[in-house]
Design a protein around this motif. Structure first.
Motif, PDB file in Angstrom:
ATOM      1  N   ASP A 292       0.837  -1.193   0.000  1.00 43.18           N
ATOM      2  CA  ASP A 292       0.000   0.000   0.000  1.00 43.18           C
ATOM      3  C   ASP A 292       0.874   1.245   0.000  1.00 43.18           C
ATOM      4  O   ASP A 292       1.970   1.248   0.543  1.00 43.18           O
ATOM      5  CB  ASP A 292      -0.898   0.031   1.241  1.00 43.18           C
ATOM      6  N   GLY A 293       0.334   2.284  -0.591  1.00 44.57           N
ATOM      7  CA  GLY A 293       1.010   3.572  -0.591  1.00 44.57           C
ATOM      8  C   GLY A 293       0.402   4.472  -1.645  1.00 44.57           C
ATOM      9  O   GLY A 293       0.010   4.018  -2.720  1.00 44.57           O
ATOM     10  N   GLU A 294       0.317   5.728  -1.317  1.00 48.71           N
ATOM     11  CA  GLU A 294      -0.271   6.696  -2.242  1.00 48.71           C
ATOM     12  C   GLU A 294       0.525   6.787  -3.545  1.00 48.71           C
ATOM     13  O   GLU A 294      -0.045   6.763  -4.640  1.00 48.71           O
ATOM     14  CB  GLU A 294      -0.334   8.067  -1.568  1.00 48.71           C
ATOM     15  N   ALA A 295       1.853   6.871  -3.429  1.00 51.11           N
ATOM     16  CA  ALA A 295       2.687   6.971  -4.635  1.00 51.11           C
ATOM     17  C   ALA A 295       2.645   5.670  -5.440  1.00 51.11           C
ATOM     18  O   ALA A 295       2.665   5.702  -6.668  1.00 51.11           O
ATOM     19  CB  ALA A 295       4.124   7.324  -4.267  1.00 51.11           C
TER      20      ALA A 295
ATOM     21  N   ASP B 214       0.069   3.542  -5.616  1.00 52.19           N
ATOM     22  CA  ASP B 214      -1.222   3.527  -6.320  1.00 52.19           C
ATOM     23  C   ASP B 214      -1.203   4.454  -7.531  1.00 52.19           C
ATOM     24  O   ASP B 214      -1.678   4.098  -8.609  1.00 52.19           O
ATOM     25  CB  ASP B 214      -2.357   3.940  -5.376  1.00 52.19           C
ATOM     26  N   LYS B 215      -0.617   5.634  -7.354  1.00 56.27           N
ATOM     27  CA  LYS B 215      -0.548   6.601  -8.457  1.00 56.27           C
ATOM     28  C   LYS B 215       0.322   6.059  -9.586  1.00 56.27           C
ATOM     29  O   LYS B 215      -0.037   6.162 -10.756  1.00 56.27           O
ATOM     30  CB  LYS B 215      -0.004   7.930  -7.945  1.00 56.27           C
TER      31      LYS B 215
ATOM     32  N   ALA C  25       7.311   6.153  -6.282  1.00 52.42           N
ATOM     33  CA  ALA C  25       6.837   4.979  -5.549  1.00 52.42           C
ATOM     34  C   ALA C  25       7.995   4.247  -4.882  1.00 52.42           C
ATOM     35  O   ALA C  25       7.871   3.763  -3.748  1.00 52.42           O
ATOM     36  CB  ALA C  25       6.076   4.045  -6.489  1.00 52.42           C
TER      37      ALA C  25
ATOM     38  N   GLU D  32       8.977   6.237  -1.854  1.00 51.33           N
ATOM     39  CA  GLU D  32       7.972   6.036  -0.806  1.00 51.33           C
ATOM     40  C   GLU D  32       8.183   4.700  -0.085  1.00 51.33           C
ATOM     41  O   GLU D  32       8.027   4.610   1.136  1.00 51.33           O
ATOM     42  CB  GLU D  32       6.577   6.071  -1.418  1.00 51.33           C
TER      43      GLU D  32
END
Length: 82
Positions: free
Chosen positions: A41-44, A46-47, A72, A75
């Motif tokens: 999981d992680g915002e970067a 996913d982006k 990513a 991150e």
């Protein structure tokens, strides 16, 4: 679309036996994030996956995928050479 990046990204110590992994295309970046990533999981993350998917479908630039992939990796705490 699977155009090679002008400059590959080397992920240090992420391979199956702790070896370095060289990523030189959006397709290779997608596989690395799906198969070899140390976090799920992680915002970067996913982006980056979304951008790589868009590029694969002809709706983005290879350079954007590379930049998102690097973000990513940062991150996730992966040591890189880019």
């Amino acid at each position: 679309m699977n155009t090679s990046w002008s400059k590959p990204v080397i992920l240090h110590g992420i391979g199956e036996e702790g070896e370095d992994l060289t990523v030189d295309s959006t397709r290779a970046a997608s596989w690395a994030m799906i198969e070899d990533w140390p976090v799920e999981d992680g915002e970067a993350l996913d982006k980056a996956l979304m951008i790589c998917g868009n590029v694969a479908n002809g709706r983005g630039k290879e350079d954007d995928a590379r930049k998102a992939f690097i973000a990513a990796a940062m991150e996730a705490g992966i040591r890189i050479t880019a």
